[in-house]
Design a protein around this motif. Structure first.
Motif, mmCIF file in Angstrom:
data_model
loop_
_atom_site.group_PDB
_atom_site.id
_atom_site.type_symbol
_atom_site.label_atom_id
_atom_site.label_comp_id
_atom_site.label_asym_id
_atom_site.label_seq_id
_atom_site.Cartn_x
_atom_site.Cartn_y
_atom_site.Cartn_z
ATOM 1 N N MET A 107 0.851 -1.204 0.000
ATOM 2 C CA MET A 107 0.000 0.000 0.000
ATOM 3 C C MET A 107 0.879 1.244 0.000
ATOM 4 O O MET A 107 1.741 1.405 0.862
ATOM 5 C CB MET A 107 -0.891 -0.004 1.261
ATOM 6 N N PRO A 108 0.689 2.141 -0.980
ATOM 7 C CA PRO A 108 1.552 3.338 -1.052
ATOM 8 C C PRO A 108 1.249 4.307 0.079
ATOM 9 O O PRO A 108 0.157 4.313 0.633
ATOM 10 C CB PRO A 108 1.184 3.945 -2.406
ATOM 11 N N TRP A 109 2.242 5.129 0.422
ATOM 12 C CA TRP A 109 2.092 6.159 1.442
ATOM 13 C C TRP A 109 0.985 7.124 1.016
ATOM 14 O O TRP A 109 0.965 7.539 -0.145
ATOM 15 C CB TRP A 109 3.428 6.883 1.616
ATOM 16 N N PRO A 110 0.050 7.488 1.908
ATOM 17 C CA PRO A 110 -1.042 8.367 1.468
ATOM 18 C C PRO A 110 -0.540 9.752 1.067
ATOM 19 O O PRO A 110 0.380 10.290 1.688
ATOM 20 C CB PRO A 110 -1.947 8.438 2.695
ATOM 21 N N SER A 111 -1.114 10.306 0.029
ATOM 22 C CA SER A 111 -0.745 11.645 -0.430
ATOM 23 C C SER A 111 -1.329 12.684 0.523
ATOM 24 O O SER A 111 -2.156 12.370 1.378
ATOM 25 C CB SER A 111 -1.303 11.860 -1.832
ATOM 26 N N ALA A 112 -0.900 13.943 0.344
ATOM 27 C CA ALA A 112 -1.412 15.041 1.168
ATOM 28 C C ALA A 112 -2.928 15.162 1.011
ATOM 29 O O ALA A 112 -3.649 15.438 1.975
ATOM 30 C CB ALA A 112 -0.727 16.347 0.780
ATOM 31 N N VAL A 113 -3.401 14.910 -0.216
ATOM 32 C CA VAL A 113 -4.834 15.004 -0.492
ATOM 33 C C VAL A 113 -5.603 13.930 0.270
ATOM 34 O O VAL A 113 -6.636 14.197 0.902
ATOM 35 C CB VAL A 113 -5.112 14.889 -2.013
ATOM 36 N N GLU A 114 -5.066 12.708 0.245
ATOM 37 C CA GLU A 114 -5.718 11.624 0.986
ATOM 38 C C GLU A 114 -5.697 11.891 2.484
ATOM 39 O O GLU A 114 -6.635 11.556 3.205
ATOM 40 C CB GLU A 114 -5.039 10.280 0.679
ATOM 41 N N LEU A 115 -4.606 12.529 2.936
ATOM 42 C CA LEU A 115 -4.481 12.871 4.352
ATOM 43 C C LEU A 115 -5.560 13.887 4.739
ATOM 44 O O LEU A 115 -6.207 13.759 5.780
ATOM 45 C CB LEU A 115 -3.085 13.461 4.606
ATOM 46 N N LEU A 116 -5.766 14.886 3.872
ATOM 47 C CA LEU A 116 -6.803 15.905 4.108
ATOM 48 C C LEU A 116 -8.176 15.253 4.175
ATOM 49 O O LEU A 116 -8.978 15.538 5.083
ATOM 50 C CB LEU A 116 -6.773 16.960 2.998
#
Lengths: 90, 90
Positions: free
Chosen positions: A1-10
């Protein structure tokens, strides 16, 4: 599973907030058992909508939506159940 | 603007339901002026979360989320304002 992006974090923070927001209402409702000021139509419609958001989240693969909408449904569903149980005496 | 896909339509129905769900609560709250059974923490956290969902929707270009979260914020914000105004006498 890839590291979540800033957008996914938001999206996850947004989801975390809208989900945990229901906890104090559930605690208040379960503690007091009072639901007179709570609208049945709101919670019925809201629960249906949240269920559809979850399906939408799966379809567009917006995982923060899916992960946070499932517990939201459980919490909002609890308020709805207490309201329905109280209705005969309100 | 292209015709919305079935997925966008589902998201729009979901958004329509979760948004209109707040209308009966707003009507009930404005009519009765009573917010004793309503949790301040819930509505404060919920409004913050909905604002963040809107930003997330813009960033992932999920327009049903954006279009429906803005009126949700207005409705939930109304309940929050009445609750805050009532707090001194609850």
């Amino acid at each position: 599973m890839p590291w979540p992006s800033a957008v996914e974090l938001l999206g996850s923070v947004a989801g975390l907030l809208t989900t945990i927001s229901f906890v104090p209402q559930v605690v208040k409702t379960l503690k007091s058992g009072q639901t007179r000021d709570i609208s049945l139509t709101m919670w019925l419609t809201f629960c249906t909508g949240v269920a559809l958001w979850t399906v939408y989240g799966v379809l567009i693969q917006a995982w923060p939506m899916v992960i946070t909408n499932v517990p939201t449904l459980a919490l909002a569903g609890t308020i709805l159940v207490v309201k329905i149980r109280n209705m005969s005496r309100e």
